[in-house]
Design a protein around this motif. Structure first.
Motif, PDB file in Angstrom:
ATOM      1  N   THR A   1      31.019 -62.092 102.227  1.00 44.67           N
ATOM      2  CA  THR A   1      31.614 -63.371 102.619  1.00 44.67           C
ATOM      3  C   THR A   1      31.887 -64.188 101.361  1.00 44.67           C
ATOM      4  O   THR A   1      31.008 -64.327 100.499  1.00 44.67           O
ATOM      5  N   VAL A   2      33.096 -64.685 101.243  1.00 44.02           N
ATOM      6  CA  VAL A   2      33.479 -65.501 100.087  1.00 44.02           C
ATOM      7  C   VAL A   2      32.868 -66.883 100.254  1.00 44.02           C
ATOM      8  O   VAL A   2      33.128 -67.579 101.230  1.00 44.02           O
ATOM      9  N   ARG A   3      32.020 -67.268  99.312  1.00 42.38           N
ATOM     10  CA  ARG A   3      31.431 -68.608  99.338  1.00 42.38           C
ATOM     11  C   ARG A   3      32.216 -69.551  98.433  1.00 42.38           C
ATOM     12  O   ARG A   3      32.366 -70.725  98.710  1.00 42.38           O
ATOM     13  N   ARG A   4      32.714 -68.992  97.311  1.00 45.11           N
ATOM     14  CA  ARG A   4      33.517 -69.801  96.386  1.00 45.11           C
ATOM     15  C   ARG A   4      34.433 -68.863  95.591  1.00 45.11           C
ATOM     16  O   ARG A   4      33.961 -68.064  94.796  1.00 45.11           O
ATOM     17  N   PRO A   5      35.736 -68.965  95.802  1.00 44.75           N
ATOM     18  CA  PRO A   5      36.643 -68.182  94.958  1.00 44.75           C
ATOM     19  C   PRO A   5      36.743 -68.837  93.583  1.00 44.75           C
ATOM     20  O   PRO A   5      36.454 -70.025  93.428  1.00 44.75           O
ATOM     21  N   SER A   6      37.136 -68.074  92.613  1.00 44.58           N
ATOM     22  CA  SER A   6      37.334 -68.621  91.277  1.00 44.58           C
ATOM     23  C   SER A   6      38.765 -68.350  90.862  1.00 44.58           C
ATOM     24  O   SER A   6      39.171 -67.197  90.727  1.00 44.58           O
ATOM     25  N   LEU A   7      39.523 -69.397  90.668  1.00 42.46           N
ATOM     26  CA  LEU A   7      40.935 -69.248  90.364  1.00 42.46           C
ATOM     27  C   LEU A   7      41.225 -69.162  88.875  1.00 42.46           C
ATOM     28  O   LEU A   7      42.329 -68.805  88.490  1.00 42.46           O
ATOM     29  N   ASP A   8      40.238 -69.454  88.038  1.00 38.13           N
ATOM     30  CA  ASP A   8      40.508 -69.430  86.600  1.00 38.13           C
ATOM     31  C   ASP A   8      39.515 -68.612  85.783  1.00 38.13           C
ATOM     32  O   ASP A   8      39.669 -68.483  84.586  1.00 38.13           O
ATOM     33  N   ASP A   9      38.502 -68.043  86.426  1.00 34.32           N
ATOM     34  CA  ASP A   9      37.508 -67.261  85.689  1.00 34.32           C
ATOM     35  C   ASP A   9      37.029 -66.115  86.570  1.00 34.32           C
ATOM     36  O   ASP A   9      36.401 -66.348  87.600  1.00 34.32           O
ATOM     37  N   ALA A  10      37.332 -64.889  86.181  1.00 34.23           N
ATOM     38  CA  ALA A  10      36.971 -63.718  86.992  1.00 34.23           C
ATOM     39  C   ALA A  10      35.462 -63.585  87.185  1.00 34.23           C
ATOM     40  O   ALA A  10      35.004 -62.900  88.090  1.00 34.23           O
ATOM     41  N   ARG A  11      34.661 -64.271  86.355  1.00 37.19           N
ATOM     42  CA  ARG A  11      33.197 -64.167  86.453  1.00 37.19           C
ATOM     43  C   ARG A  11      32.587 -65.155  87.431  1.00 37.19           C
ATOM     44  O   ARG A  11      31.395 -65.086  87.709  1.00 37.19           O
ATOM     45  N   GLY A  12      33.388 -66.064  87.975  1.00 39.07           N
ATOM     46  CA  GLY A  12      32.814 -67.156  88.746  1.00 39.07           C
ATOM     47  C   GLY A  12      32.875 -67.041  90.256  1.00 39.07           C
ATOM     48  O   GLY A  12      32.647 -68.027  90.939  1.00 39.07           O
ATOM     49  N   TRP A  13      33.202 -65.883  90.790  1.00 37.26           N
ATOM     50  CA  TRP A  13      33.266 -65.729  92.242  1.00 37.26           C
ATOM     51  C   TRP A  13      31.864 -65.756  92.831  1.00 37.26           C
ATOM     52  O   TRP A  13      30.945 -65.142  92.296  1.00 37.26           O
ATOM     53  N   SER A  14      31.705 -66.444  93.953  1.00 34.72           N
ATOM     54  CA  SER A  14      30.412 -66.531  94.623  1.00 34.72           C
ATOM     55  C   SER A  14      30.535 -65.930  96.019  1.00 34.72           C
ATOM     56  O   SER A  14      31.499 -66.214  96.742  1.00 34.72           O
ATOM     57  N   PHE A  15      29.545 -65.104  96.390  1.00 40.61           N
ATOM     58  CA  PHE A  15      29.567 -64.370  97.651  1.00 40.61           C
ATOM     59  C   PHE A  15      28.204 -64.400  98.323  1.00 40.61           C
ATOM     60  O   PHE A  15      27.192 -64.716  97.687  1.00 40.61           O
ATOM     61  N   SER A  16      28.190 -63.997  99.592  1.00 44.25           N
ATOM     62  CA  SER A  16      26.936 -63.658 100.261  1.00 44.25           C
ATOM     63  C   SER A  16      27.136 -62.292 100.909  1.00 44.25           C
ATOM     64  O   SER A  16      28.242 -61.941 101.340  1.00 44.25           O
ATOM     65  N   TRP A  17      26.040 -61.535 100.933  1.00 45.61           N
ATOM     66  CA  TRP A  17      26.078 -60.172 101.462  1.00 45.61           C
ATOM     67  C   TRP A  17      24.686 -59.797 101.936  1.00 45.61           C
ATOM     68  O   TRP A  17      23.735 -59.848 101.158  1.00 45.61           O
ATOM     69  N   GLU A  18      24.576 -59.494 103.207  1.00 45.63           N
ATOM     70  CA  GLU A  18      23.302 -59.081 103.806  1.00 45.63           C
ATOM     71  C   GLU A  18      22.156 -60.014 103.430  1.00 45.63           C
ATOM     72  O   GLU A  18      21.075 -59.580 103.044  1.00 45.63           O
ATOM     73  N   GLY A  19      22.412 -61.313 103.520  1.00 45.87           N
ATOM     74  CA  GLY A  19      21.379 -62.312 103.264  1.00 45.87           C
ATOM     75  C   GLY A  19      21.180 -62.688 101.807  1.00 45.87           C
ATOM     76  O   GLY A  19      20.350 -63.534 101.497  1.00 45.87           O
ATOM     77  N   THR A  20      21.931 -62.066 100.909  1.00 48.96           N
ATOM     78  CA  THR A  20      21.808 -62.358  99.481  1.00 48.96           C
ATOM     79  C   THR A  20      23.025 -63.136  99.009  1.00 48.96           C
ATOM     80  O   THR A  20      24.153 -62.759  99.302  1.00 48.96           O
ATOM     81  N   GLN A  21      22.787 -64.241  98.296  1.00 47.79           N
ATOM     82  CA  GLN A  21      23.871 -64.991  97.679  1.00 47.79           C
ATOM     83  C   GLN A  21      23.904 -64.641  96.203  1.00 47.79           C
ATOM     84  O   GLN A  21      22.862 -64.563  95.557  1.00 47.79           O
ATOM     85  N   PHE A  22      25.116 -64.421  95.680  1.00 45.68           N
ATOM     86  CA  PHE A  22      25.226 -64.018  94.283  1.00 45.68           C
ATOM     87  C   PHE A  22      26.581 -64.407  93.719  1.00 45.68           C
ATOM     88  O   PHE A  22      27.534 -64.644  94.448  1.00 45.68           O
ATOM     89  N   THR A  23      26.644 -64.468  92.409  1.00 46.94           N
ATOM     90  CA  THR A  23      27.891 -64.671  91.688  1.00 46.94           C
ATOM     91  C   THR A  23      28.276 -63.333  91.086  1.00 46.94           C
ATOM     92  O   THR A  23      27.427 -62.625  90.540  1.00 46.94           O
TER      93      THR A  23
END
Length: 99
Positions: free
Chosen positions: A17-39
């Motif tokens: 699940t996309v929590r925060r897309p990053s439009l200017d930095d490929a390293r800054g995407w934030s997601f959640s997956w199976e109860g884990t939130q991560f960048t």
């Protein structure tokens, strides 16, 4: 001396699940997956180009089907996450208004 080689765990076709897309930095995407939130770092350059070209618009609850990689290094705390390939963009379902 022991070698501190990173260990990599791949996950194919993971639904994140996309929590925060990053439009200017490929390293800054934030997601959640199976109860884990991560960048994560977005390695799929074709998908990044599609985002830049405005082929996708992100909203709360959107998901991506991806090839995900988790890399842990024995001499450093934490893990690094990478999205190696985006297979599918799944927009969140929009509920009709009753009133």
């Amino acid at each position: 001396p022991t070698e501190n080689t990173p260990s990599s765990t791949p996950y194919k076709n993971a639904l994140v699940t996309v929590r925060r897309p990053s439009l200017d930095d490929a390293r800054g995407w934030s997601f959640s997956w199976e109860g884990t939130q991560f960048t994560a770092t977005m390695r799929d350059q074709a998908f990044c180009q599609s985002v830049e070209d405005r082929r996708y618009q992100f909203a709360h609850g959107d998901q991506l089907r991806v090839d995900l990689e988790m890399v842990a290094n024995s001499d450093k705390p934490g893990v690094k996450w990478y999205i190696n390939k985006v297979h599918e963009f799944i927009p969140a379902q929009v509920q009709e208004r009753i009133f």
